[in-house]
Write an enzyme that holds these catalytic residues in place. Structure first.
Site, PDB file in Angstrom:
ATOM      1  N   GLN A 264      39.762  31.338  51.154  1.00 23.56           N
ATOM      2  CA  GLN A 264      40.000  30.837  49.798  1.00 23.56           C
ATOM      3  C   GLN A 264      39.712  29.339  49.703  1.00 23.56           C
ATOM      4  O   GLN A 264      39.742  28.778  48.616  1.00 23.56           O
ATOM      5  CB  GLN A 264      41.465  31.089  49.398  1.00 23.56           C
TER       6      GLN A 264
ATOM      7  N   CYS B  19      51.788  32.948  45.002  1.00 21.66           N
ATOM      8  CA  CYS B  19      52.716  32.024  44.345  1.00 21.66           C
ATOM      9  C   CYS B  19      52.431  30.612  44.791  1.00 21.66           C
ATOM     10  O   CYS B  19      51.881  30.379  45.853  1.00 21.66           O
ATOM     11  CB  CYS B  19      54.151  32.448  44.610  1.00 21.66           C
TER      12      CYS B  19
END
Lengths: 790, 163
Positions: free
Chosen positions: A224, A375
């Site tokens: 990512q 989150c």
């Protein structure tokens, strides 16, 4: 305030539900995920893993493995040690073995890597590697990890005398103590959020390809954060000649990420080392069991929560003390100033000025922990704590939890609002959100129905959660990872015929960036979104950025796209003034063209102006039509939501049925409503998952008891309810598009709403709290304890 | 040791010598280079590797290639006919039934088989019908809608289905 589209559907700027351009390749099976990468002469890597949670390695015998036809080599920690590559940093400045030289610290830890000509031969060879272990008693309980007689696990750290990692605190301890002492009502609860795993459907892996002739290392990798990875690899392996310009990280299509593809796992480093030593491409793809057992975990926060209030229910102070089990190493990828992440958002959506939060983190013999599960750095833990406590308070003083929230909310005219723990909330309208959710679900009727059901001995519960998130990390003055400031970037290049390519420092894992970013540029430049190609994930071509996690892409790179496009619009204005022979001030912009004020027939389209940037631009102006921007956000963004859940519980079996779930989100201005709704649906299912199904369980010996999809229960379409969604919109005042980020809100907000509903259903039995995951068995045990079932 | 198999995939017949232990999913992905069929687990729970074997949806990670000798197989790459999307493909795009795309090929293949047996399903039936396949991104809402809408269209027009 609802957003109205400024562009036509043909241009497809903000507010249009454009169909995703990513989809064509995916629905045809033509995506390009890492395991689809096949290079000439490619070898395969497989990993020998430890069966013990804590053991000395007495010997590793690779003889039988090496004798297998097709096995190229077996790499051990000792081999890496020769090149000083056996240790690596984590993103939060802890350290981690790549492969062990003498001790294994958690079950399924990487012990040796086999390189072979096929994946089957590599798997055979893994079985043939003989490792002689001397098992030791592992430390599995974080509370016991701090006992004076607990073995010190990180003996690699010089002078380390215990298993304590850090103490972090925020707020005014004394003032909070004072308020608690004088409060009418104090409620207290121990809340534990267990270890869970993101379990993206694609596991992790890479294809590392070192070309000896050019000395170039290309790594196709499930990451990512490709740019940060490149820098870390250069820092770790610079001394063997892998300097940063020779490293190219390519993050291809990712089959989900959710935080699990932020860390750098040992497998990547060994594959990179292997191709470097052998000179042939090496593929490593972990299987699901390896993924669930060894990749970084989320949560594992044990929180002691207290709320002080007046007898009427006005919240006065919040206090929280947490023990965080990080496992063998702190695998967090948090901004470096924030070891406990954004946990200090735990004061929630309520107006009070006193709070104190502290976290102590410890090492145990579990795999590395501390990453996010969809989150923004511990926001889920924080929201669970405050949202449970508000309900516990409501229950204690006998007030409806919706009413209690309405009375305590920060009011919309109080924004920007300074929270008790120091954050400046940018915008919100919490009353409007909850009111909308209550109307949509028919709150008052449900409460009436509940009274009737209770009279009949039936268990129906209504749960509310009104959370505030903190995302979009972050302003460079406070936010960095390994010293790298957390800006993000966009580079836009418009070709002479008015078609564009734009590249970003972020990396989509399913969020639809290729569509959304094109819409942002379309909004600002008036070039149709369909004519704007978006690329991410290739560090040789994309501008530097810290990647996609913590709902930061729109907050940072999305803003960068808007500002880079505005720079180009300024250039277009200059060219228009030159071509139309007027001053710049005499021009006005509408999406797609500049025209002369008062003489709209005199105009130039953006396509004409771009063409002129290559063919006929003002003397002295730089040719071409390109811009880049590195956006440093002035503040974080604070999305919020009001969620209401209705559950029915079977009083005989404990089975829990989520009957309805309404989610009202405020993520500021929305770029693509279809995509935002999709993000919310997905996040809600990843909210019900830890609330009711997911938990990684270890025994005292450190064995994981549910390390496969057989018993780590990812919800299917049957467990996942039909989600009902809507919005309130309070644009972020500091973001160039008024957007806030959305993808993680639902994962933060859903668990407390569900637990609050379950506790509400069981409250006539005197139940005030249930730990997640709330399973039918847990509920049945409560029913049995209370004498409801035999 | 190796055994010859002849398998028809998406209308093309392939004859190859394979190891008896070669999983069908690896045969499809690596020998035939049809990488649309994915691998998401090793316990036949996730369904990313779902294909049609003689018309039935199966998880190709738990079948040996030799067991498919003589069979007709369809994968996601065979769904388009004459350059046109299958109604399920079209509906998945139209109703945002995919995000990262990794579960999508398996989900599509499962949906083809499901609708063959139940062309006019309720929402509840669709949910149970695809409970063999995990999706981590979408929360399933839009997958269910996409299958409903595709079913509607497929009831109206005869669709050239794969296999």
């Amino acid at each position: 305030m609802e957003f109205t589209c400024k562009t036509s559907k043909e241009i497809g700027g903000m507010g249009h539900s454009l169909k995703r351009r990513e989809d064509d390749r995916f629905i045809q099976g033509k995506g390009n995920y890492v395991d689809d990468v096949k290079l000439p002469g490619m070898l395969y890597m497989d990993i020998v893993r430890s069966p013990y949670a804590y053991a000395k390695i007495k010997s590793i015998n690779t003889e039988k493995a090496l004798a297998i036809d097709g096995v190229i080599t077996v790499i051990t920690g000792k081999d890496l040690e020769e090149h000083n590559l056996h240790w690596m940093p984590t993103f939060l400045s802890d350290t981690q073995m790549v492969l062990p030289t003498d001790t294994v610290m958690y079950q399924a830890q990487e012990v040796a890597c086999v390189i072979a000509t096929s994946r089957y031969i590599a798997a055979d060879a893994v079985e043939a590697v003989e490792v002689d272990y001397e098992p030791m008693k592992p430390v599995m309980d974080p509370h016991k990890a701090l006992d004076p007689d607990a073995p010190v696990l990180r003996t690699d750290k010089e002078g380390k005398k215990d298993n304590h990692i850090y103490h972090w605190e925020n707020g005014d301890r004394e003032k909070t103590e004072e308020v608690f002492k004088n409060a009418d009502v104090v409620v207290k609860e121990q809340i534990y959020l267990p270890r869970i795993h993101v379990a993206s459907i694609e596991t992790c892996g890479c294809v590392a390809d070192y070309q000896t002739a050019t000395k170039k290392m290309t790594v196709y990798m499930t990451t990512q954060a490709p740019h940060a990875v490149r820098t870390v690899v250069a820092l770790v392996a610079g001394h063997v000649g892998l300097s940063e310009e020779r490293i190219r990280i390519i993050s291809p299509d990712l089959g989900g990420g959710f935080g699990g593809k932020v860390p750098i796992y040992p497998g990547y480093i060994v594959a990179i080392t292997a191709t470097f030593l052998i000179g042939k491409p090496v593929k490593w793809i972990e299987d699901r069991t390896e993924n669930l057992q060894a990749d970084s975990f989320a949560r594992d926060y044990d929180m002691t929560c207290e709320l002080a209030a007046t007898k009427e229910g006005k919240i006065q102070a919040f206090r929280i003390k947490t023990l965080a089990d990080m496992g063998y190493t702190d695998g967090s990828a948090n901004p470096s100033k924030y070891p406990a992440g954004m946990f200090s958002i735990c004061t929630g959506s309520y107006d009070y000025s006193t709070a104190f939060a502290e976290v102590d983190a410890v090492y145990t013999n579990k795999p590395p922990g501390g990453i996010a599960y969809r989150c923004s750095f511990r926001v889920t833990e924080a929201a669970h704590a405050i949202e449970r406590m508000v309900d516990i308070l409501a229950q204690k003083i006998g007030k409806d939890p919706a009413e209690l929230r309405m009375e305590n909310f920060i009011k919309k005219d109080q924004f920007p609002y300074k929270s008790a723990l120091g954050w400046e909330y940018d915008s919100g309208d919490y009353h409007a959100g909850l009111e909308k959710a209550m109307n949509m679900i028919g709150y008052d009727e449900l409460r009436k129905e509940q009274v009737e059901k209770r009279a009949k001995g039936e268990y129906m519960g209504i749960g509310i959660c009104t959370f505030t998130e903190i995302v979009g990390a972050g302003p460079s003055k406070d936010f960095d990872i390994l010293g790298l400031k957390m800006f993000d970037s966009a580079e836009i290049r418009v070709h002479p015929t008015g078609k564009a390519i734009a590249r970003f420092g972020t990396k989509s894992q399913g969020q639809g960036h290729e569509t959304t970013y094109a819409q942002i540029i379309a909004e600002e430049l008036g070039i149709p979104a369909e004519h704007i190609t978006i690329e991410e994930g290739d560090t040789d071509t994309a501008p530097y950025g810290l990647g996609t996690y913590a709902s930061r892409s729109i907050a940072t790179a999305g803003a960068a796209a808007a500002i880079a496009a505005r720079k180009l619009r300024d250039k277009a204005r200059k060219i228009a003034a030159y071509l139309l022979e007027v001053s710049e001030e005499d021009l006005e912009w509408e999406p797609g063209k500049f025209s002369v004020k008062g003489a709209p027939e005199k105009s130039k389209t953006i396509q004409e102006l771009v063409f002129a940037a290559y063919t006929n631009y003002p003397p002295g102006m730089e040719g071409g039509f390109e811009a880049v921007h590195y956006y440093d956000p002035p503040n974080l963004t604070f999305p919020s939501g009001a969620y209401i859940c209705v559950v029915d519980i079977d009083g005989k079996t404990g089975a829990i049925k989520v009957r309805r779930f309404v989610a009202i989100d405020d993520c500021g201005n929305i770029i693509n409503p279809m995509i935002v709704q999709g993000q919310i649906h997905g996040g809600l299912t990843q909210g019900i998952a830890p609330a009711m199904y997911e938990e990684l369980i270890y025994d005292d010996e450190g064995n994981i008891l549910n390390g496969s999809f057989m018993d780590y229960l990812v919800p299917t379409a049957v467990e996942s309810p039909k989600w009902e969604t809507d919005h309130v919109v309070t644009p972020s005042p500091h973001h160039p598009l008024g957007a806030k980020g959305v993808a993680e809100s639902p994962t933060v907000g859903a668990p407390p709403a569900i637990v609050n509903a379950i506790v509400d259903a069981l409250s006539p039995l005197g139940v005030t709290h249930v730990e997640i995951p709330v399973t039918p068995y847990k509920v049945w045990k409560i029913l049995k304890e209370k004498g409801v079932v035999d | 040791m190796k055994k010859e198999v002849t398998i028809n995939v998406n209308g093309t017949s392939y004859t190859e010598e394979v190891e008896p232990r070669l999983l069908l999913v690896h045969f499809i992905r690596e020998n035939l280079e049809l990488t649309g069929t994915h691998i998401g687990c090793d316990t036949s729970h996730c369904g990313a590797c779902t294909i049609l074997l003689n018309g039935d949806s199966v998880k190709s990670c738990t079948i040996f290639t030799v067991q498919a000798d003589g069979a007709e197989i369809a994968t996601v790459e065979g769904m388009m006919q004459d350059g046109k999307y299958h109604p399920l493909q079209e509906a998945f795009k139209e109703y945002h039934g995919l995000q990262c795309g990794f579960c999508t090929p398996g989900m599509l293949m499962r949906a083809i088989d499901f609708l063959k047996h139940n062309p006019d399903p309720t929402e509840e039936e669709i949910r149970w019908g695809i409970s063999s396949n995990l999706c981590r991104c979408t929360g399933y809402n839009n997958i269910v809608i996409a299958i409903e809408k595709a079913a509607e269209k497929m009831r109206e027009v005869e669709v050239e289905t794969v296999a």
